[in-house]
Design a protein around this motif. Structure first.
Motif, short mmCIF file in Angstrom:
data_model
loop_
_atom_site.label_atom_id
_atom_site.label_comp_id
_atom_site.label_asym_id
_atom_site.label_seq_id
_atom_site.Cartn_x
_atom_site.Cartn_y
_atom_site.Cartn_z
N LYS A 56 0.82 -1.21 0.00
CA LYS A 56 0.00 0.00 0.00
C LYS A 56 0.86 1.27 0.00
O LYS A 56 0.42 2.32 -0.50
N GLU A 57 2.05 1.16 0.52
CA GLU A 57 2.95 2.32 0.54
C GLU A 57 3.55 2.61 -0.83
O GLU A 57 3.97 3.74 -1.10
N HIS A 58 3.55 1.60 -1.70
CA HIS A 58 4.26 1.75 -2.97
C HIS A 58 3.34 1.73 -4.21
O HIS A 58 3.75 2.23 -5.26
N PHE A 59 2.14 1.16 -4.10
CA PHE A 59 1.29 1.01 -5.28
C PHE A 59 -0.15 1.48 -5.05
O PHE A 59 -0.67 1.40 -3.92
N THR A 60 -0.75 1.92 -6.12
CA THR A 60 -2.20 2.11 -6.15
C THR A 60 -2.75 1.20 -7.25
O THR A 60 -2.02 0.80 -8.17
N ILE A 61 -4.02 0.85 -7.14
CA ILE A 61 -4.68 0.04 -8.17
C ILE A 61 -6.00 0.73 -8.52
O ILE A 61 -7.09 0.30 -8.10
N PRO A 62 -5.95 1.84 -9.25
CA PRO A 62 -7.16 2.63 -9.47
C PRO A 62 -8.07 2.09 -10.56
O PRO A 62 -7.80 2.24 -11.75
N PHE A 63 -9.16 1.43 -10.16
CA PHE A 63 -10.21 1.14 -11.11
C PHE A 63 -10.92 2.46 -11.41
O PHE A 63 -10.80 3.43 -10.66
N LEU A 64 -11.67 2.50 -12.49
CA LEU A 64 -12.30 3.74 -12.91
C LEU A 64 -13.58 4.01 -12.12
O LEU A 64 -14.27 3.08 -11.69
N LYS A 65 -13.90 5.27 -11.95
CA LYS A 65 -15.11 5.66 -11.25
C LYS A 65 -16.27 5.74 -12.24
O LYS A 65 -16.21 6.49 -13.22
N LEU A 66 -17.30 4.96 -11.98
CA LEU A 66 -18.46 4.93 -12.88
C LEU A 66 -19.38 6.12 -12.61
O LEU A 66 -19.89 6.29 -11.51
N LEU A 67 -19.57 6.94 -13.64
CA LEU A 67 -20.50 8.06 -13.52
C LEU A 67 -21.90 7.69 -14.00
O LEU A 67 -22.88 8.27 -13.55
N GLY A 68 -21.97 6.74 -14.90
CA GLY A 68 -23.28 6.32 -15.40
C GLY A 68 -23.14 5.27 -16.48
O GLY A 68 -22.06 5.06 -17.04
N LYS A 69 -24.21 4.59 -16.77
CA LYS A 69 -24.21 3.63 -17.87
C LYS A 69 -25.60 3.56 -18.49
O LYS A 69 -26.60 3.88 -17.85
N ARG A 70 -25.61 3.18 -19.76
CA ARG A 70 -26.86 3.01 -20.48
C ARG A 70 -26.87 1.63 -21.12
O ARG A 70 -25.85 1.16 -21.62
N VAL A 71 -28.02 0.99 -21.10
CA VAL A 71 -28.17 -0.35 -21.66
C VAL A 71 -29.17 -0.31 -22.81
O VAL A 71 -30.29 0.19 -22.65
N SER A 72 -28.76 -0.83 -23.96
CA SER A 72 -29.65 -0.86 -25.12
C SER A 72 -30.82 -1.79 -24.88
O SER A 72 -30.65 -2.94 -24.46
N LYS A 73 -32.01 -1.29 -25.14
CA LYS A 73 -33.21 -2.13 -25.03
C LYS A 73 -33.34 -3.07 -26.23
O LYS A 73 -34.14 -3.99 -26.23
N ILE A 74 -32.53 -2.83 -27.27
CA ILE A 74 -32.59 -3.63 -28.48
C ILE A 74 -31.71 -4.87 -28.39
O ILE A 74 -32.13 -5.98 -28.69
N ASP A 75 -30.44 -4.68 -27.97
CA ASP A 75 -29.50 -5.79 -28.03
C ASP A 75 -28.64 -5.96 -26.77
O ASP A 75 -27.75 -6.79 -26.74
N GLY A 76 -28.91 -5.17 -25.72
CA GLY A 76 -28.18 -5.32 -24.46
C GLY A 76 -26.82 -4.65 -24.42
O GLY A 76 -26.15 -4.68 -23.38
#
Length: 343
Positions: A56-76
């Motif tokens: 923890k003193e030497h590394f970070t593992i930054p996953f991305l922060k999700l602001l939003g998502k949209r899902v197609s009603k046609i094909d997912g």
């Protein structure tokens, strides 16, 4: 501190052993990150508390922060809006096919190429993505959806070959069996054509697929659609493709966005067949998606005519079935924005 997702396998092993830990600890860390989608060292329970504190003193593992998502009603198809650590945003897409999941990922914040039919280019260009930001798109989507991605296309925001070194390193990370473990032939780079980088790619030893976004058969028309063509002509680009194929033997996909009254004439189809005749290619015909005023799709009849002319001239061709257009996730529809409403 270093972003662990920026590191190749050998670099991580070196970093871990330099801290006085055993080499196999690198594999344990990667199993947590890439297989279990854990980015908090405190949760890596097969490491001692002392080791976790040191890491923890030497590394970070930054996953991305999700602001939003949209899902197609046609094909997912699912589109994600991510916030980066500096507050900039990018979009990624998860596309579902029978038996496989494909991720469309970005390499830049915005795009400097500015193709007239592409929303990303209209949004402007901010900067290149880091290796970790490219890799984290895959990890963050897999964690959010609980699904394993098997195919990756570098077709999101940005021109991958203008962020060449970071793109190449991210591919090696996603391909490495102890990291992303995605088959190299399941990774595709899409480019508008940077000749010297296409030739350089041929010498990388990476058996990736290459897609060229051509969109016009003459420099006069391509200059209007792809402004970068004024710097790199069709002739220069296709010569680079010839060198690439001579060195690799690989077929190249030609992406061709069809726009009514612009590049969909019979003469365009014949000229396209002519300039591609001596290349090993497959042509994807893509009816333009709604992104800008004044640009519309050709009629179905015109699409079929264009395809028929190419086939009659020995050019393998298909009309791409677009996915995610109802949520602005299809070709040319990704753009810079602050938030995406959920659907």
């Amino acid at each position: 501190m270093k972003n662990l997702l920026d590191l190749s396998y050998d670099e991580l092993v070196s970093e871990v052993t330099n801290l006085g830990l055993e080499r196999y600890r690198a594999d344990q860390i990667l199993d947590w990150v890439f297989d279990k989608k854990v980015n908090n060292f405190d949760e890596m329970t097969n490491l001692s508390k002392q080791h976790r504190a040191l890491l923890k003193e030497h590394f970070t593992i930054p996953f991305l922060k999700l602001l939003g998502k949209r899902v197609s009603k046609i094909d997912g198809t699912t589109k994600f809006l991510w916030e980066l650590e500096d507050g900039n945003t990018i979009e990624s897409v998860m596309i579902f096919h029978p038996g496989r999941i494909t991720a469309c990922i970005s390499t830049q914040v915005g795009c400097p190429v500015k193709c007239v039919f592409c929303a990303t280019g209209m949004s402007g260009f901010v900067r290149n993505l880091t290796v970790g930001e490219i890799v984290s798109q895959i990890l963050s989507m897999e964690k959010e959806e609980g699904k394993k991605i098997g195919n990756v296309v570098y077709m999101g925001m940005g021109e991958p070959l203008l962020n060449y070194e970071n793109t190449m390193k991210s591919i090696r990370i996603l391909n490495h069996r102890k990291m992303g473990n995605i088959g190299i032939r399941r990774i595709t780079i899409s480019t508008v054509g940077i000749p010297e980088k296409i030739v350089q790619l041929a010498d990388e030893g990476l058996d990736v697929k290459l897609a060229l976004s051509l969109h016009a058969p003459t420099n006069f028309k391509r200059d209007q659609l792809v402004p970068l063509n004024r710097k790199y002509s069709i002739e220069e680009i296709l010569n680079a493709i010839k060198v690439y194929q001579m060195k690799t033997g690989r077929r190249v996909t030609i992406e061709y966005v069809l726009i009514r009254g612009v590049n969909d004439e019979i003469s365009d189809a014949k000229k396209l067949a002519e300039i591609l005749r001596n290349l090993k290619v497959f042509v994807n015909l893509i009816p333009v998606n709604p992104t800008a005023e004044g640009l519309s799709k050709p009629s179905r009849q015109r699409l079929m005519m264009f395809k028929r002319i190419l086939l009659e001239n020995g050019i393998e061709t298909e009309i791409r079935r677009e996915k995610g257009s109802d949520i602005e996730a299809a070709c040319g529809q990704l753009r810079l924005k602050r938030k995406v409403s959920s659907s």
